[in-house]
Structure formats: structure tokens, C-alpha cells
Design a protein around this motif. Sequence first.
Motif, mmCIF file in Angstrom:
data_model
loop_
_atom_site.group_PDB
_atom_site.id
_atom_site.type_symbol
_atom_site.label_atom_id
_atom_site.label_comp_id
_atom_site.label_asym_id
_atom_site.label_seq_id
_atom_site.Cartn_x
_atom_site.Cartn_y
_atom_site.Cartn_z
ATOM 1 N N UNK A 158 0.841 -1.201 0.000
ATOM 2 C CA UNK A 158 0.000 0.000 0.000
ATOM 3 C C UNK A 158 0.870 1.243 0.000
ATOM 4 N N UNK A 159 0.250 2.343 -0.406
ATOM 5 C CA UNK A 159 0.878 3.658 -0.297
ATOM 6 C C UNK A 159 -0.164 4.614 0.267
ATOM 7 N N UNK A 160 0.340 5.619 0.951
ATOM 8 C CA UNK A 160 -0.565 6.635 1.463
ATOM 9 C C UNK A 160 0.204 7.947 1.523
ATOM 10 N N UNK A 161 -0.401 8.995 1.044
ATOM 11 C CA UNK A 161 0.216 10.314 1.164
ATOM 12 C C UNK A 161 -0.613 11.141 2.136
ATOM 13 N N UNK A 162 0.069 11.997 2.851
ATOM 14 C CA UNK A 162 -0.567 12.846 3.850
ATOM 15 C C UNK A 162 -0.456 14.298 3.405
ATOM 16 N N UNK A 163 -1.466 15.087 3.729
ATOM 17 C CA UNK A 163 -1.502 16.490 3.305
ATOM 18 C C UNK A 163 -0.342 17.306 3.850
ATOM 19 N N UNK A 164 0.326 16.828 4.899
ATOM 20 C CA UNK A 164 1.460 17.543 5.478
ATOM 21 C C UNK A 164 2.785 17.082 4.877
ATOM 22 N N UNK A 165 2.724 16.293 3.793
ATOM 23 C CA UNK A 165 3.917 15.970 3.025
ATOM 24 C C UNK A 165 4.532 14.603 3.230
#
Length: 179
Positions: A158-165
Motif C-alpha cells: 500500500x501507499x498513502x500520502x498525507x496532506x502535510x507531506x
Amino acid sequence: AFIATSVDGFIARLDGSIDWLDRANATIPEGEDCGYKAFFDSIDCIVMGRNTFELVRGFPEWPYADKPVVVLSSRTFEIPAALAPMVSSSSELPAELLLRLETSGYRRVYVDGGITIQRFLADGLIDDLTITLIPVLLGEGRPLFGPLAGAVELELLSTRSYEFGFVQLSYGPRKPETA
């Protein structure tokens, strides 16, 4: 394993400092932990190297509550009396240690620290590897990965990106193809 690295693959500065990670963690919104609590709640025991132990024991508060911690080191070192009920040391090889821990009833072990993760990966003993990329380039430091005797093939889970970078990548061992 569940660990953070700079985008260029370092887990600490050359002197072991993680000031860059502390600054990055300060940008995380309140209540967000990037999945760490769920991961931590799923483990029975922690195995780390001595350098990681020395870093963590200097934190204002011991972060592992009463979970058992085994510190891998070929040299003897001092375990503070307050931590002695939870912390032990071992010079066993990774496979020997995991067998002993499994015999003691531990099923899911959190492996932490660059060299320790490298050793367990090289022996095929990591079932899931979560790496959180922190948006900083350090240029030099202590790498998460070092030289390997051979390739360690991984499968992206899986991958996940967060709004804080932050960007989180989760891998498992590549499963052999069947005919």
C-alpha cells in the motif's frame, strides 16, 4: 518494521541526531499518528539495536510502555534499573532470537533500528516493512539500508500520502511465483 526516513534514505544524521524528524513530527495535525498506534497495538515485543536503544532511552518518556524490548548488541551495556523489568539484551543471531521469542509466546515482533532491520531483512525475517518518507533531504547520515549479499525483493502492499507531506510505503516479501 515501521520506520521513517528522509527522502534520500537516511534515518538519522551522522551523529545519530533525529532533530529533522522531531521538526517534521511537529507538523502532524493533532490526533494523526500515520498508523503507528494501530501498528504498535498489533505487536507483542520490540527488537532493536543498541544505538536505537541509546537514542530512545534519552527521550523524556519511555515510548514503549510495558512491552518487552530486546536490545541486540555484541557488547555489554547498561540497562537502567527503571527499564530492567521490560528491557533485556541479546547477542543472538536474528533467526535464533525470533525462535526463542516465538517459543516464549511472541507472535508479532517490531524490529527497529537501521542495522537491525538490515540484518533481519537479509535473513528474510521481515514480514512487513512500513517506511514513512519525510519531506527533507539530509545529504548524508545513517542510511536505512546498507550493502546486501543479494537482492531482497519486496512487494508493494500500500501507499498513502498525507496532506502535510509525508508519504508512507508498506511492503511485504515478494511471494515466489507458482507454475
